[in-house]
Design a protein around this motif. Structure first.
Motif, mmCIF file in Angstrom:
data_model
loop_
_atom_site.group_PDB
_atom_site.id
_atom_site.type_symbol
_atom_site.label_atom_id
_atom_site.label_comp_id
_atom_site.label_asym_id
_atom_site.label_seq_id
_atom_site.Cartn_x
_atom_site.Cartn_y
_atom_site.Cartn_z
ATOM 1 N N GLY A 1 0.786 -1.228 0.000
ATOM 2 C CA GLY A 1 0.000 0.000 0.000
ATOM 3 C C GLY A 1 0.815 1.273 0.000
ATOM 4 O O GLY A 1 0.260 2.363 -0.065
ATOM 5 N N GLY A 2 2.136 1.138 0.096
ATOM 6 C CA GLY A 2 2.989 2.319 0.129
ATOM 7 C C GLY A 2 2.984 3.047 1.444
ATOM 8 O O GLY A 2 3.491 4.173 1.540
ATOM 9 N N ASP A 3 2.426 2.417 2.494
ATOM 10 C CA ASP A 3 2.339 3.076 3.797
ATOM 11 C C ASP A 3 3.324 2.526 4.808
ATOM 12 O O ASP A 3 3.274 2.863 5.985
ATOM 13 C CB ASP A 3 0.917 2.976 4.350
ATOM 14 N N ALA A 4 4.253 1.656 4.366
ATOM 15 C CA ALA A 4 5.253 1.097 5.280
ATOM 16 C C ALA A 4 6.540 0.836 4.517
ATOM 17 O O ALA A 4 6.520 0.451 3.340
ATOM 18 C CB ALA A 4 4.746 -0.189 5.923
ATOM 19 N N VAL A 5 7.669 1.046 5.209
ATOM 20 C CA VAL A 5 8.991 0.870 4.622
ATOM 21 C C VAL A 5 9.811 -0.027 5.535
ATOM 22 O O VAL A 5 9.776 0.116 6.758
ATOM 23 C CB VAL A 5 9.719 2.225 4.464
ATOM 24 N N ILE A 6 10.547 -0.962 4.937
ATOM 25 C CA ILE A 6 11.458 -1.813 5.689
ATOM 26 C C ILE A 6 12.889 -1.412 5.354
ATOM 27 O O ILE A 6 13.243 -1.263 4.182
ATOM 28 C CB ILE A 6 11.222 -3.299 5.372
ATOM 29 N N VAL A 7 13.701 -1.198 6.381
ATOM 30 C CA VAL A 7 15.074 -0.733 6.224
ATOM 31 C C VAL A 7 16.015 -1.772 6.821
ATOM 32 O O VAL A 7 15.797 -2.251 7.940
ATOM 33 C CB VAL A 7 15.295 0.621 6.935
ATOM 34 N N CYS A 8 17.067 -2.118 6.071
ATOM 35 C CA CYS A 8 18.107 -3.003 6.574
ATOM 36 C C CYS A 8 19.419 -2.233 6.548
ATOM 37 O O CYS A 8 19.805 -1.679 5.507
ATOM 38 C CB CYS A 8 18.202 -4.250 5.710
ATOM 39 N N ALA A 9 20.107 -2.155 7.690
ATOM 40 C CA ALA A 9 21.333 -1.362 7.784
ATOM 41 C C ALA A 9 22.218 -1.914 8.884
ATOM 42 O O ALA A 9 21.815 -2.772 9.675
ATOM 43 C CB ALA A 9 21.004 0.114 8.050
ATOM 44 N N ALA A 10 23.459 -1.385 8.942
ATOM 45 C CA ALA A 10 24.414 -1.821 9.961
ATOM 46 C C ALA A 10 24.239 -1.069 11.264
ATOM 47 O O ALA A 10 24.907 -1.376 12.253
ATOM 48 C CB ALA A 10 25.840 -1.637 9.444
ATOM 49 N N ALA A 11 23.367 -0.080 11.295
ATOM 50 C CA ALA A 11 23.051 0.660 12.520
ATOM 51 C C ALA A 11 21.558 0.933 12.520
ATOM 52 O O ALA A 11 20.937 1.098 11.465
ATOM 53 C CB ALA A 11 23.841 1.966 12.589
ATOM 54 N N ALA A 12 20.961 0.978 13.703
ATOM 55 C CA ALA A 12 19.519 1.160 13.814
ATOM 56 C C ALA A 12 19.096 2.536 13.317
ATOM 57 O O ALA A 12 19.774 3.539 13.572
ATOM 58 C CB ALA A 12 19.081 0.964 15.261
ATOM 59 N N TYR A 13 17.971 2.585 12.608
ATOM 60 C CA TYR A 13 17.365 3.849 12.171
ATOM 61 C C TYR A 13 16.284 4.261 13.167
ATOM 62 O O TYR A 13 15.700 3.412 13.850
ATOM 63 C CB TYR A 13 16.755 3.700 10.781
#
Length: 508
Positions: A270-282
């Motif tokens: 729905g374009g209302d949520a994003v998943i982020v993968c990174a080496a430090a927390a966002y």
């Protein structure tokens, strides 16, 4: 201020996919090796050096960025002249290079944004591009994003519009979140980041503040009217984010930030949520304070000048600038306070879906889920299958984590649901020996893992369950400059973008 509550999840290893009997990857006979063919670029797409020292994390973000994007049956990239080029097969199995759009860079043209003018005198980011059929979004690295539509049957291209964003916007993912109905419009969700600095509390001296590099992630929604989808002669419009026009509507729906570049991002249906993968927390950013706290990355100021004819004395320069640099020759250096091999998975969702539907203000991205990877660390993503409709598929992304010496491939679904689908035994250990590694991917059918360096590419075969040996190929990519990107086009074909050529690798 209340502390947000998270739901936690973790990637669980499917023990039935492990192979404790595996011994090694064996070089296959040359008669079975893939064929390679090189096509010289009309205009080089060289690695552009920075004009001054830049922070290590910024440099890392640039060098790891894949500058080649798969577009249907072809690939797209941006050359040295800031031209968006589409490379597709023509007659006699030859690659045809077609210019889709050319970014302007000059100070006399009024049609050029202030950020785009930076190309003439300041250091800017390298271009980035992302495809969500049939749309191709391209950022010139200086604050201008162009939206193109590519017809799948004819490869004809239409310029739909342009958006100017404050900062050097880098696109990380795009998704068609709504297909037009009879009287409706297409809607795109675009995720990207802007690199800046933020004043934070100094851990060693709590009463003091220091500036740190931050990657500010933005979620944008772009609405495309139905008449734009039917017309092939659409005028180019200059759009401002957050301002409604008679053409495209564009709005920043939420922001989050972290200390490291994201490994990948993914947008839910729905374009209302994003998943982020990174080496430090966002963490999420309050919309009323982000603009006042984040400032652009500034280049360093000289501390002293040794002038000839000044009696051999050094002229001291009063310097109150804060140095954001992280290297071995600049003092003071930026503290490194995170472990580079850690992996964080976070899901951010819109806190006000009603306001989002009406394109109103008061929207924020709030964290809802956290993925705990534990001893597993991110290693690479998989190529995106071309036949998948990104607008309707439940599958958001496929990526691989290193666990001990193995490489585990996981599929990612909405609300941070993970499923372990494949394992390349010992590949986590093998890849560490490739010192010239520029890119690493798993093919979208999980049959091969690919490591690409400037001169050689290594293709590892999946190991059948219970077998002790798996095959591998080593491919010579030639001497056409450094590698800028790689994409899988078809089940048995790779296209590698080098500074002076495209190398096509095919196997059976």
């Amino acid at each position: 201020m209340s502390v947000p509550k998270f739901q936690t999840t973790e990637p669980k290893v499917n023990r039935s996919l492990l192979n404790p009997f595996f011994e090694s990857y064996k070089l296959l006979p040359s008669s079975t090796s893939p064929t390679t063919r090189s096509f010289k670029l009309p205009t080089p797409s060289r690695i552009r050096p920075a004009k001054h020292d830049i922070p290590y994390r910024v440099l890392e973000a640039r060098t790891k960025r894949n500058q080649l994007e798969a577009c249907g049956e072809g690939v797209a990239y941006v050359d040295d002249d800031l031209r968006v080029v589409h490379a597709v097969y023509g007659e006699n199995d030859e690659i045809v290079f077609k210019v889709l759009y050319e970014f302007k860079r000059g100070t006399d043209d009024q049609d050029v944004s202030e950020m785009a003018k930076a190309w003439t005198n300041e250091d800017v980011d390298i271009p980035s591009l992302h495809y969500a059929a049939p749309y191709l979004l391209v950022s010139n690295g200086a604050g201008t994003v162009i939206l193109l539509r590519i017809d799948a049957a004819t490869n004809e291209t239409t310029v739909l519009g342009r958006v100017d964003i404050s900062g050097n916007f880098v696109i990380t993912s795009t998704r068609v979140v709504h297909r037009s109905s009879e009287n409706g419009e297409d809607e795109l969700a675009v995720v990207g980041y802007v690199i800046g600095q933020r004043d934070v509390e100094d851990v060693k001296e709590p009463t003091q503040q220091k500036r740190r590099i931050v990657f500010q992630l933005k979620l944008l929604h772009v609405s495309i009217p139905r008449e734009y989808l039917q017309s092939s002669d659409t005028p180019l419009e200059i759009l401002k984010v957050g301002k409604d026009t008679n053409t495209l509507r564009t709005m920043i729906l939420g922001e989050a930030e972290g200390a490291t570049v994201p490994f990948f991002t993914a947008v839910e249906n729905g374009g209302d949520a994003v998943i982020v993968c990174a080496a430090a927390a966002y963490k999420h950013i309050c919309s009323d304070s982000s603009e006042s706290q984040v400032v652009p990355v500034m280049k360093p100021k000289t501390e002293s000048i040794d002038k000839e004819g000044n009696g051999g004395k050094e002229e001291e320069v009063e310097d109150t600038a804060v140095y954001p640099l992280q290297n071995t020759v600049t003092d003071p250096v930026e503290d490194v306070d995170f472990q580079g091999d850690e992996t964080y998975l976070l899901r951010f969702a819109i806190n006000n879906p009603t306001a989002m539907a009406e394109m109103e203000m008061g929207i924020q991205l709030m964290p809802t889920h956290v993925g705990i990877c534990g001893s597993q660390s991110y290693l690479c993503s998989s190529f995106t299958p071309p036949q998948r409709d990104i607008g309707t598929s439940e599958l958001l992304h496929t990526f691989s984590l290193r666990s001990d010496i193995d490489l585990h491939t996981y599929t990612l679904f909405p609300t941070l649901n993970l499923s372990h689908v494949h394992t390349f035994p010992a590949l986590g250990f093998v890849q560490a020996s490739k010192r010239d590694k520029r890119f690493m991917y798993v093919t979208y059918d999980s049959r091969h893992a690919v490591i690409v360096g400037d001169r050689y590419a290594y293709i590892y075969h999946a190991c059948p369950k219970g077998e002790r040996i798996a095959g591998q190929w080593v491919i010579d990519l030639g001497t056409g400059g450094g590698v800028l990107g790689v994409q899988q086009v078809g089940e048995t074909c790779l296209k590698v973008l080098k500074e002076e050529e495209i190398v096509v690798v095919r196997w059976t």
